[in-house]
Design a protein around this motif. Sequence first.
Motif, PDB file in Angstrom:
ATOM      1  N   ASP A 106       0.763  -1.334   0.065  1.00  0.00           N
ATOM      2  CA  ASP A 106       0.091   0.049   0.049  1.00  0.00           C
ATOM      3  C   ASP A 106       0.827   1.394  -0.033  1.00  0.00           C
ATOM      4  O   ASP A 106       0.522   2.123  -0.823  1.00  0.00           O
ATOM      5  N   VAL A 107       1.886   1.246   0.906  1.00  0.00           N
ATOM      6  CA  VAL A 107       3.016   2.300   0.874  1.00  0.00           C
ATOM      7  C   VAL A 107       3.455   2.591  -0.338  1.00  0.00           C
ATOM      8  O   VAL A 107       3.610   3.624  -0.904  1.00  0.00           O
ATOM      9  N   CYS A 108       4.077   1.528  -1.111  1.00  0.00           N
ATOM     10  CA  CYS A 108       4.692   1.618  -2.464  1.00  0.00           C
ATOM     11  C   CYS A 108       3.596   2.148  -3.284  1.00  0.00           C
ATOM     12  O   CYS A 108       4.049   2.818  -4.148  1.00  0.00           O
ATOM     13  N   GLU A 109       2.527   1.831  -3.329  1.00  0.00           N
ATOM     14  CA  GLU A 109       1.491   2.122  -4.554  1.00  0.00           C
ATOM     15  C   GLU A 109       1.062   3.639  -4.227  1.00  0.00           C
ATOM     16  O   GLU A 109       1.140   4.323  -5.069  1.00  0.00           O
ATOM     17  N   SER A 154       2.176   9.159  -5.966  1.00  0.00           N
ATOM     18  CA  SER A 154       2.608  10.490  -5.621  1.00  0.00           C
ATOM     19  C   SER A 154       3.605  10.785  -6.605  1.00  0.00           C
ATOM     20  O   SER A 154       3.860  11.933  -7.213  1.00  0.00           O
ATOM     21  N   MET A 155       4.545   9.940  -6.903  1.00  0.00           N
ATOM     22  CA  MET A 155       5.732  10.019  -7.722  1.00  0.00           C
ATOM     23  C   MET A 155       5.105  10.671  -9.414  1.00  0.00           C
ATOM     24  O   MET A 155       5.534  11.587  -9.721  1.00  0.00           O
TER      25      MET A 155
END
Length: 101
Positions: A87-90, A95-96
């Motif tokens: 979830d954090v990576c997603e 965001s990127m």
Amino acid sequence: KESSEKDMQNEINNLRTEMEDVNALALLIEDSLRKERKKTEELQAMNEHLEEKVLERVEKAHRMKKQSRASQLSMQENIDLLQLRLDVCEEERVSMQEDMK
């Protein structure tokens, strides 16, 4: 009188023979009882041994169940942590992408 003494002697001999038979029978019964007691004791010992084995297996099954449950919880925790990281990576990816626009 002589016949009477003979009869008494015969009766005494018959009673002696009967007593010997009764004593022999009593010895046979005692021996049989001793053997039955021994068999009973052996069966009780075997029964106790089997009860111990059953208890050991039940305890082992409980331990395995606890270990399985602990392992299952641990695996679920790992899955939850991996899902959180995903979830954090997603979120970072989104965001990127927004930053690149």
